[in-house]
Design an enzyme around this catalytic site. Sequence first.
Site, PDB file in Angstrom:
ATOM      1  N   SER A 135       0.824  -1.217   0.000  1.00 26.33           N
ATOM      2  CA  SER A 135       0.000   0.000   0.000  1.00 26.33           C
ATOM      3  C   SER A 135       0.856   1.264   0.000  1.00 26.33           C
ATOM      4  CB  SER A 135      -0.909   0.008   1.231  1.00 26.33           C
ATOM      5  OG  SER A 135      -0.150  -0.269   2.407  1.00 26.33           O
ATOM      6  N   ALA A 137       1.627   5.004  -0.189  1.00 27.06           N
ATOM      7  CA  ALA A 137       0.812   6.176   0.112  1.00 27.06           C
ATOM      8  C   ALA A 137       0.492   6.980  -1.143  1.00 27.06           C
ATOM      9  CB  ALA A 137       1.547   7.065   1.125  1.00 27.06           C
ATOM     10  N   LYS A 188      10.158  -7.291   5.394  1.00 27.04           N
ATOM     11  CA  LYS A 188      10.245  -7.151   3.933  1.00 27.04           C
ATOM     12  C   LYS A 188      11.045  -5.917   3.543  1.00 27.04           C
ATOM     13  CE  LYS A 188       7.173  -3.665   3.764  1.00 27.04           C
ATOM     14  NZ  LYS A 188       7.264  -2.354   3.123  1.00 27.04           N
ATOM     15  N   ASP A 241       3.281  -7.476   0.247  1.00 27.81           N
ATOM     16  CA  ASP A 241       4.052  -6.286   0.588  1.00 27.81           C
ATOM     17  C   ASP A 241       5.495  -6.406   0.095  1.00 27.81           C
ATOM     18  OD1 ASP A 241       4.319  -3.766   1.592  1.00 27.81           O
ATOM     19  OD2 ASP A 241       4.024  -4.296   3.687  1.00 27.81           O
ATOM     20  N   ARG A 252      10.854   3.601  -0.786  1.00 28.12           N
ATOM     21  CA  ARG A 252      12.047   4.272  -0.276  1.00 28.12           C
ATOM     22  C   ARG A 252      13.139   3.259   0.083  1.00 28.12           C
ATOM     23  NH1 ARG A 252       8.860   6.689   4.879  1.00 28.12           N
ATOM     24  NH2 ARG A 252       7.344   6.962   3.213  1.00 28.12           N
ATOM     25  N   ASN A 253      12.741   2.044   0.501  1.00 23.11           N
ATOM     26  CA  ASN A 253      13.730   1.023   0.840  1.00 23.11           C
ATOM     27  C   ASN A 253      14.435   0.509  -0.420  1.00 23.11           C
ATOM     28  OD1 ASN A 253      13.345   0.374   3.880  1.00 23.11           O
ATOM     29  ND2 ASN A 253      11.281   0.563   3.071  1.00 23.11           N
TER      30      ASN A 253
END
Length: 334
Positions: A135, A137, A188, A241, A252-253
């Site tokens: 999910s 944003a 994850k 996910d 971002r990861n």
Amino acid sequence: MKISVLGAGTWGTALTILLSNNGHEVTLWSALDKEVVALNTDRGSIPNLPGAVLPDSVVVTNSLNDAFKAPEFVVFAVASPYVRETAKRVSSYVKDHMVIVNVGKGIEETTLDTLTDIIEEEIPNADVAVMSGPSHAEEVSRGIPTTCVVGAKSKKTASLIQDAFMNDCFRVYTSPDIIGIELGGSLKNVIALAAGIADGLGFGDNSKAALMTRGIAEISRLGMKMGGKLETFSGLSGVGDLFVTCTSKHSRNRNAGYLIGQGYTMKEAMDEVKQVVEGVYSAKAALKLSKQYEVEMPIVEQINLVLFENKSAKAAVSDLLLRDKTQENNSLEW
């Protein structure tokens, strides 16, 4: 319903937009005065949420008195490093049995607590649940179809949260497996760093598929040792996910990992991403948990060496490939 959202970052703001559009009376609280001023000044220019607009009906405040004016439940959308501090700060405002749903992802390095553990420790009179899944944003704020799962101690609590969030573009499932949902959502991010590093090194789809597949194996082994269910790790907060975080431009990861693969240091990559990279904070905790529960997690081990001991990304990949030969699944008999 009257709902308060704590945390005006991208995820908290996106969920505020969703809840408000669902017809709820929403208050969005931030500890940062500059966030409150910015959102109240221009509701159509939200950092990292292009095209999103915060409805005029949403109350944006830095006052906890305003945030806790009899909400039916509270959404805890706080970045993992600040969850304990925020929980302590709001604990005196929480009435007995108030529902708090954690939507953050992470594990506290010093205690190895999940975020729901932290909230329960600091606010023991609350009814704490979790919502997680694939999910981003950026997509939720624009009404792009998304699915998540809510974990709670009772079906009644899970259904309350499900009813509040669910609409024709945001589907919510329920589950009793809180620990499994928490671990899937947190671990994850560490694997996504590895997937990003592979991209940064110029590797292909084969490499990423291998990291993702073996990554979910590591997450599942540890998660089940800690009480999570296999069905959860094969569901939305596990493989779901993991897929989106390892492959998306919004992650971002993955993006921080990509920069590390390109030669950036961990700090340089985090500075460039300009958002909290949860996988960096969870990596050390994941390694500690693997040792505590005696679970082999070679990807997590190598990520820690790259992040914190200056091991080169290429050397880490090489060491993963040159590990001793083994069977893919030891539970299968010849």
